[in-house]
Design a protein around this motif. Sequence first.
Motif, mmCIF file in Angstrom:
data_model
loop_
_atom_site.group_PDB
_atom_site.id
_atom_site.type_symbol
_atom_site.label_atom_id
_atom_site.label_comp_id
_atom_site.label_asym_id
_atom_site.label_seq_id
_atom_site.Cartn_x
_atom_site.Cartn_y
_atom_site.Cartn_z
ATOM 1 N N VAL A 34 0.292 -1.338 -0.172
ATOM 2 C CA VAL A 34 -0.110 0.010 0.138
ATOM 3 C C VAL A 34 0.623 1.309 -0.203
ATOM 4 O O VAL A 34 0.564 2.798 -0.663
ATOM 5 C CB VAL A 34 -0.787 -0.064 0.872
ATOM 6 C CG1 VAL A 34 0.079 0.053 2.748
ATOM 7 C CG2 VAL A 34 -2.092 1.258 0.857
ATOM 8 N N GLY A 38 -0.955 5.604 -2.644
ATOM 9 C CA GLY A 38 -2.297 6.341 -3.785
ATOM 10 C C GLY A 38 -2.401 5.618 -5.015
ATOM 11 O O GLY A 38 -3.680 5.869 -5.110
ATOM 12 N N ASP A 55 1.562 -3.894 4.081
ATOM 13 C CA ASP A 55 2.855 -3.289 4.213
ATOM 14 C C ASP A 55 3.882 -4.106 4.986
ATOM 15 O O ASP A 55 3.243 -4.352 5.577
ATOM 16 C CB ASP A 55 2.891 -1.686 3.558
ATOM 17 C CG ASP A 55 4.385 -1.525 3.483
ATOM 18 O OD1 ASP A 55 3.591 -0.766 2.410
ATOM 19 O OD2 ASP A 55 4.461 -1.454 3.802
ATOM 20 N N THR A 60 4.848 3.167 7.569
ATOM 21 C CA THR A 60 4.529 3.636 5.884
ATOM 22 C C THR A 60 2.599 3.358 6.352
ATOM 23 O O THR A 60 2.135 3.893 5.585
ATOM 24 C CB THR A 60 4.720 2.945 4.717
ATOM 25 O OG1 THR A 60 6.023 3.368 4.860
ATOM 26 C CG2 THR A 60 4.221 2.784 4.123
ATOM 27 N N GLY A 105 9.532 -2.475 -4.357
ATOM 28 C CA GLY A 105 10.220 -1.951 -4.006
ATOM 29 C C GLY A 105 9.722 -0.917 -2.941
ATOM 30 O O GLY A 105 9.058 -1.555 -2.109
ATOM 31 N N VAL A 106 10.351 -0.108 -2.873
ATOM 32 C CA VAL A 106 10.288 1.786 -1.769
ATOM 33 C C VAL A 106 9.736 2.555 -2.092
ATOM 34 O O VAL A 106 9.719 2.657 -3.487
ATOM 35 C CB VAL A 106 11.373 2.010 -0.945
ATOM 36 C CG1 VAL A 106 12.046 0.338 0.117
ATOM 37 C CG2 VAL A 106 12.249 2.150 -2.320
ATOM 38 N N SER A 107 8.966 2.985 -1.144
ATOM 39 C CA SER A 107 8.282 4.555 -1.692
ATOM 40 C C SER A 107 9.410 5.633 -1.735
ATOM 41 O O SER A 107 10.435 5.650 -1.436
ATOM 42 C CB SER A 107 6.995 4.768 -0.575
ATOM 43 O OG SER A 107 7.897 5.410 0.584
ATOM 44 N N ALA A 220 10.353 -13.052 -0.806
ATOM 45 C CA ALA A 220 9.358 -12.749 -0.356
ATOM 46 C C ALA A 220 8.466 -12.573 -1.791
ATOM 47 O O ALA A 220 7.908 -12.729 -1.426
ATOM 48 C CB ALA A 220 9.077 -11.104 0.197
ATOM 49 N N ARG A 285 11.491 8.442 -11.279
ATOM 50 C CA ARG A 285 11.191 7.155 -10.826
ATOM 51 C C ARG A 285 10.465 6.106 -11.298
ATOM 52 O O ARG A 285 10.848 4.989 -10.885
ATOM 53 C CB ARG A 285 10.561 7.158 -9.048
ATOM 54 C CG ARG A 285 11.180 6.410 -8.033
ATOM 55 C CD ARG A 285 9.996 5.961 -6.714
ATOM 56 N NE ARG A 285 9.289 5.839 -6.679
ATOM 57 C CZ ARG A 285 8.171 4.789 -7.204
ATOM 58 N NH1 ARG A 285 9.434 3.514 -6.580
ATOM 59 N NH2 ARG A 285 7.186 4.115 -7.351
#
Length: 305
Positions: A34, A38, A55, A60, A105-107, A220, A285
Amino acid sequence: MTKTAPNVHTPVLEKEAIEFMKLTPGAKCIDMTVGLGGHAKAILSRTDGKLLCFDRDAETLEIAKERLEEFGSRVEFVHSSFAEAGEQARSHDFGEVNAVLFDLGVSSLQLDTAERGLSHKNDGPLDMRLDRSEKLTAAYIVNAWKEKDLVSLFREYGDEPLALQTARAICKQRPFTRTVELANIVVEVYRRRGWRRSRIHPATRVFQALRMMVNREPDALKAGLSEAFELLVEGGRMVVISFHSGEDRIVKRFFVEQGKRLNSGQILTKKPITPSAEEMRYNSRSRSAKMRVFEKGVKQHVKKV
Ligand SMILES: C[S@@+](CC[C@H](N)C(=O)[O-])C[C@H]1O[C@@H](n2cnc3c(N)ncnc32)[C@H](O)[C@@H]1O
């Protein structure tokens, strides 16, 4: 990370992802990643159904809860890796869902938070854990692993062309505690080989490999894809957005295996969907993003004669 974070993460391929999810009235969906909510917001605005959000980063998840408050009981949250999605989803009455989204990935917020140690640009501790209750940190890998294991890690998870030289320089000059110290060593290795400046910082691949190992991302992802597949109803869709070749390979393999060998559905994206030139311009990004979609089908049993 503050609770009321500014809007610092722009969802990638949002319109395309939502379209492929084929959201119908009353749809039940899962957002496996999540982040800052967005995509989740777009999903909840498109359907009057329900959404379960995962998440593995507790901080986060708190921000997402706050941002999605307006949707009340239509949205629920679970602090867990998607690798354990099946059991969690069933216990939240999401055992059969119409669509699942992974935005891997990551925010941007996680990347920009120096204390998480995820970025070579911001000086912070060599941590990189998304779930801070886990034990393994980037500092441990960098300072304790054997040179040959670092070489394999940088090659396998980072596609790093100077894996050997970088691992050697690290082993010679360790211990390291800060991200920028590590980034500088990689730059030094590249400079010795005549590197000047490029669009992609030379430490990007090493940082990516470390993050993937710290968070055991490939394992994962493999587990998460299987869990998601089991949760989908017939005709349900799985949408996966990845950001580097290693991740995309895992997704592609999983879809091909399900589609061709197990005959349990069809791949809807022969080639991965990538962002438009316009999206890449306003959200840099998104440049490496690839989206693949699978639709679960009725299993065809081949009659043996
Ligand atoms: C690219 S961001 C998602 C952004 C989100 N779609 C949005 O629009 O705000 C990826 C998120 O996935 C989370 N994540 C990464 N690996 C995970 C895992 N194995 N299980 C659950 N969440 C994970 C990260 O903590 C991060 O918040």
